[in-house]
Design an enzyme around this catalytic site. Structure first.
Site, short mmCIF file in Angstrom:
data_model
loop_
_atom_site.label_atom_id
_atom_site.label_comp_id
_atom_site.label_asym_id
_atom_site.label_seq_id
_atom_site.Cartn_x
_atom_site.Cartn_y
_atom_site.Cartn_z
N SER A 146 0.94 -0.99 -0.08
CA SER A 146 0.04 0.10 -0.16
C SER A 146 1.11 1.26 0.01
CB SER A 146 -0.95 0.07 1.29
OG SER A 146 -1.46 1.07 1.33
N TYR A 159 -3.02 0.06 10.50
CA TYR A 159 -2.83 -0.62 9.23
C TYR A 159 -1.55 -0.17 8.39
CZ TYR A 159 -4.23 -0.80 4.23
OH TYR A 159 -4.32 -1.01 2.69
P1 NAP Z 1 -12.09 -5.47 -0.24
O1 NAP Z 1 -12.88 -4.65 -1.59
O2 NAP Z 1 -12.56 -5.31 0.98
O3 NAP Z 1 -11.86 -7.17 -0.47
C1 NAP Z 1 -11.40 -7.78 0.38
C2 NAP Z 1 -11.29 -9.23 -0.23
O4 NAP Z 1 -10.56 -10.21 0.92
C3 NAP Z 1 -12.49 -9.63 -0.21
O5 NAP Z 1 -12.78 -10.56 -1.35
C4 NAP Z 1 -12.69 -10.66 1.04
O6 NAP Z 1 -13.71 -11.71 1.02
C5 NAP Z 1 -11.12 -11.17 1.07
N1 NAP Z 1 -10.88 -11.60 2.68
C6 NAP Z 1 -10.84 -10.79 3.64
N2 NAP Z 1 -10.48 -11.35 4.79
C7 NAP Z 1 -10.17 -12.48 4.50
C8 NAP Z 1 -9.53 -13.71 5.05
N3 NAP Z 1 -9.36 -13.74 6.28
N4 NAP Z 1 -9.40 -14.83 4.10
C9 NAP Z 1 -9.59 -14.89 2.80
N5 NAP Z 1 -10.12 -13.98 2.14
C10 NAP Z 1 -10.38 -12.79 3.07
O7 NAP Z 1 -10.63 -4.99 -0.05
P2 NAP Z 1 -9.50 -4.08 -1.36
O8 NAP Z 1 -9.96 -2.71 -1.39
O9 NAP Z 1 -10.01 -4.93 -2.64
O10 NAP Z 1 -8.11 -4.69 -0.82
C11 NAP Z 1 -7.36 -5.64 -1.38
C12 NAP Z 1 -6.11 -5.29 -0.71
O11 NAP Z 1 -5.62 -4.18 -1.19
C13 NAP Z 1 -5.73 -5.22 0.76
O12 NAP Z 1 -4.63 -5.89 0.98
C14 NAP Z 1 -5.62 -3.91 0.84
O13 NAP Z 1 -4.98 -3.46 2.14
C15 NAP Z 1 -4.91 -3.38 -0.16
N6 NAP Z 1 -5.19 -2.03 -0.58
C16 NAP Z 1 -6.29 -1.53 -1.12
C17 NAP Z 1 -6.56 -0.24 -1.52
C18 NAP Z 1 -7.53 0.48 -1.98
O14 NAP Z 1 -7.59 1.69 -2.27
N7 NAP Z 1 -8.61 -0.19 -1.81
C19 NAP Z 1 -5.19 0.54 -1.65
C20 NAP Z 1 -3.85 0.08 -1.25
C21 NAP Z 1 -3.94 -1.21 -0.77
P3 NAP Z 1 -14.40 -12.57 2.24
O15 NAP Z 1 -14.99 -11.52 2.95
O16 NAP Z 1 -15.51 -13.20 1.31
O17 NAP Z 1 -13.45 -13.51 2.66
#
Ligand code: NAP
Length: 255
Positions: A146, A159
């Protein structure tokens, strides 16, 4: 010849947390580059829906329901995926969560859940996958870091601590597993519109501040992460080890 370096035909990729958001977008991108995809998440219904969407687009998809924070479940799931589907060539550690509160009020249970999901899980899944890749002397691991691997913000110290640690875990994995032919790199997404950032997208003050200080002057679009993932998963990056590629519109370059 040059473009074929980016082809993922014949490769299989496991993407953790890929039923929605960034993980789903990366699954689609790697699938479009030719990879067979293994989707992962905890919710079977959500995972089945995501798989159905990708299959309708012509991508070969398998589903693996397990909780990445459960070390025993991970140790059971990875050999099962290799046995029932295909040897894993690519692992994307994407599953992650966000919890916001001023640090002096931050609940200990949230701290534990956040560290379990964003950091411990990467150790569990990568260790299990590396133990399969090492005898084959090849493999690609991509950790989703991130901008918070570099920069803090109010109310998200835990975080940022988890993502800062993930950056150093990426380097450590690169050092220990590089000699076995495994390349480990990270992608550092900037701000992308997903469920995880929903509250920020709705917050006009935050959104205005963010776009004002991002050199690209906007939020990222999910499909803009695919190119970095395809590059780091393919032969095009065959001598790139331990690098964190920030895909952030330039936000980590400016005060
Ligand atoms: P999101 O929309 O909340 O999706 C998270 C995904 O992870 C879902 O498919 C969820 O499905 C799964 N998940 C959560 N806990 C889990 C577990 N214990 N075991 C297996 N699956 C799990 O999140 P996102 O924004 O796409 O973020 C994805 C990654 O990118 C994260 O690591 C986040 O820190 C990083 N990131 C995001 C952003 C951003 O702008 N969005 C920026 C920088 C970094 P279930 O709940 O069904 O398990």
């Amino acid at each position: 010849m040059t473009l074929s370096l980016f082809s993922l035909e014949g490769r299989t990729a496991l993407i953790t947390g890929s039923s929605q958001g960034i993980g789903f977008a990366l699954a689609r991108g790697l699938g479009q580059a030719g990879a067979r995809i293994v989707l992962n998440g905890r919710g079977p219904a959500r995972l089945a829906k995501a798989a159905e969407t990708l299959r309708a687009e012509g991508i070969a998809v398998d589903e693996a329901v397990f909780d990445v924070t459960d070390a025993e479940a991970v140790a059971e799931a990875i050999p099962r995926i290799e046995r029932d589907h295909a040897p894993l060539d690519i692992l994307v550690n994407n599953a992650g969560i966000q919890r916001r509160a001023p640090l002096e009020q931050f609940p200990e249970s949230d701290w534990r859940e956040l560290m379990d999901t964003n950091l411990d899980s990467v150790f569990y899944v990568s260790k299990a996958v590396a133990n399969c890749m090492i005898p084959r002397k090849r493999g690609k691991i991509i950790n989703i870091c991130s901008v918070q691997s570099e920069l803090g913000r109010p109310s998200i110290a835990p975080y940022a601590a988890s993502k800062g640690a993930l950056k150093m875990l990426t380097k450590g994995m690169c050092i220990d597993w590089g000699p076995h032919g495994i390349q480990v790199n990270g992608i550092g997404p900037g701000y992308f519109e997903t469920e995880l950032t929903e509250a920020l997208v709705r917050d006009e003050t935050f959104s205005g501040w963010l776009t004002g200080r991002t050199p690209a002057r906007r939020w990222g679009k999910l499909e803009e992460l695919s190119g970095a993932a395809i590059y780091l998963a393919s032969d095009a990056s065959s001598f790139v080890n331990g690098h964190i590629l920030y895909v952030d519109g330039g936000v980590t370059t400016t005060l």
